[in-house]
Design a protein around this motif. Structure first.
Motif, PDB file in Angstrom:
ATOM      1  N   CYS A 166       0.874  -1.184   0.000  1.00 29.39           N
ATOM      2  CA  CYS A 166       0.000   0.000   0.000  1.00 29.39           C
ATOM      3  C   CYS A 166       0.906   1.228   0.000  1.00 29.39           C
ATOM      4  O   CYS A 166       1.509   1.556   1.019  1.00 29.39           O
ATOM      5  CB  CYS A 166      -0.916   0.002   1.224  1.00 29.39           C
TER       6      CYS A 166
ATOM      7  N   SER B  28      -4.842  -1.063   2.808  1.00 26.89           N
ATOM      8  CA  SER B  28      -5.306  -1.245   1.433  1.00 26.89           C
ATOM      9  C   SER B  28      -5.301   0.050   0.639  1.00 26.89           C
ATOM     10  O   SER B  28      -5.693   0.057  -0.527  1.00 26.89           O
ATOM     11  CB  SER B  28      -6.720  -1.832   1.441  1.00 26.89           C
ATOM     12  N   CYS B  29      -4.893   1.146   1.287  1.00 28.83           N
ATOM     13  CA  CYS B  29      -4.943   2.471   0.657  1.00 28.83           C
ATOM     14  C   CYS B  29      -6.374   2.827   0.246  1.00 28.83           C
ATOM     15  O   CYS B  29      -6.601   3.512  -0.766  1.00 28.83           O
ATOM     16  CB  CYS B  29      -3.997   2.563  -0.538  1.00 28.83           C
TER      17      CYS B  29
END
Length: 416
Positions: free
Chosen positions: A244, A275-276
């Protein structure tokens, strides 16, 4: 279908559904043998926000407005926790030291109020002793260098009060260190990483045996600390940048240097760093563990959930009680018992013991009492006490004049 057959099928379904997950069974066994040590939990900040640190108004056995309470701690098999003594950047140059002392105080009072569940700890030996007693070892990490107000005396005082790591910056530059936002371009660098006084801070932390936390710092500071620190550094709550690409995460080049210096990266569970995005799953967190293991080995990995300091946590890791599910997932992915035990707590114990060894090797050194230059900390809320001439050093011409006068005085004494 006959009634007998229906009953038999129902019984078989119940048997299958109640059968233990072998990975979870293995996870719980490992967690009974090695303490799960989490690098960062902001419950003390929630106690400040929700109750103004009035512990008499809250029961940690029944509190349901946080990711963390005592039943969740027990279910999550939490062996040791670094509780964060965090105060916001807005307190810098104002009342940061007072607020931080209040957060340190609330951790001490938590342990006093719940002695059957929590045990105050300051050393690797304390962690082992608490685990033996089936209590959660409670250590303190100060999150943000602004909390020491550019004072080595304050740093030492925090250590004497039980603080065992300092996160060098939070999300603001201090008068001696740049913060991670410099790498985003949203803030300018003020010190090209660490100032000369910032390097004094690192050396004094080594002398004290206080862990240096590199979460929240820019890459430049990461490298400077890894270059100069005699003890391993930690990332108390950061994840893998390759998985990420958020600037709060650790790039592969730094992961490799952490391996070389025998430090540790304690994986953060905040969705934005996992997970951004606003959503994430337990499997996404496990991907960070897998990536760090691939790049630098299992010996630099730990858990740094950041519970109660973030708004969004992954599905399957909703609170502290869910961490065994992540341990089971690592086993399901082929991690060995030894690798899992290393990540659970053995890696952090090794790092803390090494910091203690460095401290002991430096015990002949005197405390550093050279202050930060006054011009680097001048502001309306700070006095010049402790600095000669109001913080101004005499110019060369004035110094020469004083030396000439002193010499003339000595000559006159000698001829009189």
């Amino acid at each position: 279908m006959s009634l007998a057959v229906s009953l038999l099928l129902c019984a078989m379904c119940r048997s299958v559904s109640s059968a233990e997950d072998p990975y979870m069974s293995r996870a719980l066994k490992l967690m009974s043998e090695t303490p799960l040590i989490d690098g960062h939990n902001d419950l003390p900040w929630q106690l400040r926000q929700q109750f103004d640190n009035q512990l008499n108004k809250v029961d940690l056995n029944t509190l349901e407005t946080t990711h963390t309470n005592i039943p969740k701690i027990k279910t999550g098999r939490l062996g040791a926790q670094f509780w964060s003594a965090y105060v916001p950047c807005e307190s810098q140059h104002k009342d940061a030291v007072r607020q931080t002392l209040e957060q340190i105080d609330v951790v001490h009072r938590m342990c006093e109020k719940y002695p059957n569940a929590l045990m105050f700890a300051t050393s690797s030996q304390d962690i082992a002793e608490a685990f033996k007693r089936n209590k959660t070892a409670s250590l303190i990490g100060v999150e943000g260098g602004h909390s020491i107000d550019s004072s080595l005396g304050t740093l030492r005082t925090f250590y004497h009060l039980g603080v065992r790591y300092l996160t060098l910056t939070h999300s603001c530059n201090t008068p001696w260190a740049d913060n991670w936002l410099v790498d985003t371009g949203s803030e300018p660098s003020q010190h090209d990483g660490l100032s000369p006084f910032g390097k004094q801070v690192i050396a004094e932390m080594n002398r004290l045996g206080m862990l240096i936390d590199l979460s929240h710092v820019p890459i430049r500071v990461m490298h400077q600390v890894l270059d100069m620190s005699k003890a391993p550094a930690i990332f108390s709550h950061s994840s893998a940048y390759t998985v990420c690409p958020h600037k709060r995460n650790v790039p592969d080049e730094v992961l490799k240097r952490v391996k070389e210096t025998e430090g540790i990266v304690m994986v953060n569970f905040y969705n934005d760093y996992v997970s951004c995005s606003h959503t994430a799953t337990l499997a996404d967190v496990a991907d960070h563990f897998d990536h760090i293991r691939t790049v630098a080995g299992s010996d630099i990995i730990g858990f740094g959930g950041d519970y109660d300091g973030v708004e969004r946590v992954p599905e399957g890791l909703e609170d502290v009680s869910k961490v065994p599910s992540l341990v089971a997932e690592l086993l399901r992915r082929g991690w060995s018992d030894q690798e899992v035990s290393a990540a659970l707590g053995n890696n952090l114990l090794r790092v803390l013991k090494r910091a203690e060894e460095v401290r002991d090797s430096l015990n002949k050194l005197s405390p550093d009492d050279v202050p930060i230059p006054s011009e680097e900390v001048k502001n309306p809320c700070r006095t010049d006490d402790g600095y000669p001439n109001g913080g101004a050093f005499p110019s060369l011409s004035i110094t020469a004049l004083l030396l000439t006068l002193a010499l003339q005085y000595l000559i006159s004494r000698g001829t009189s």
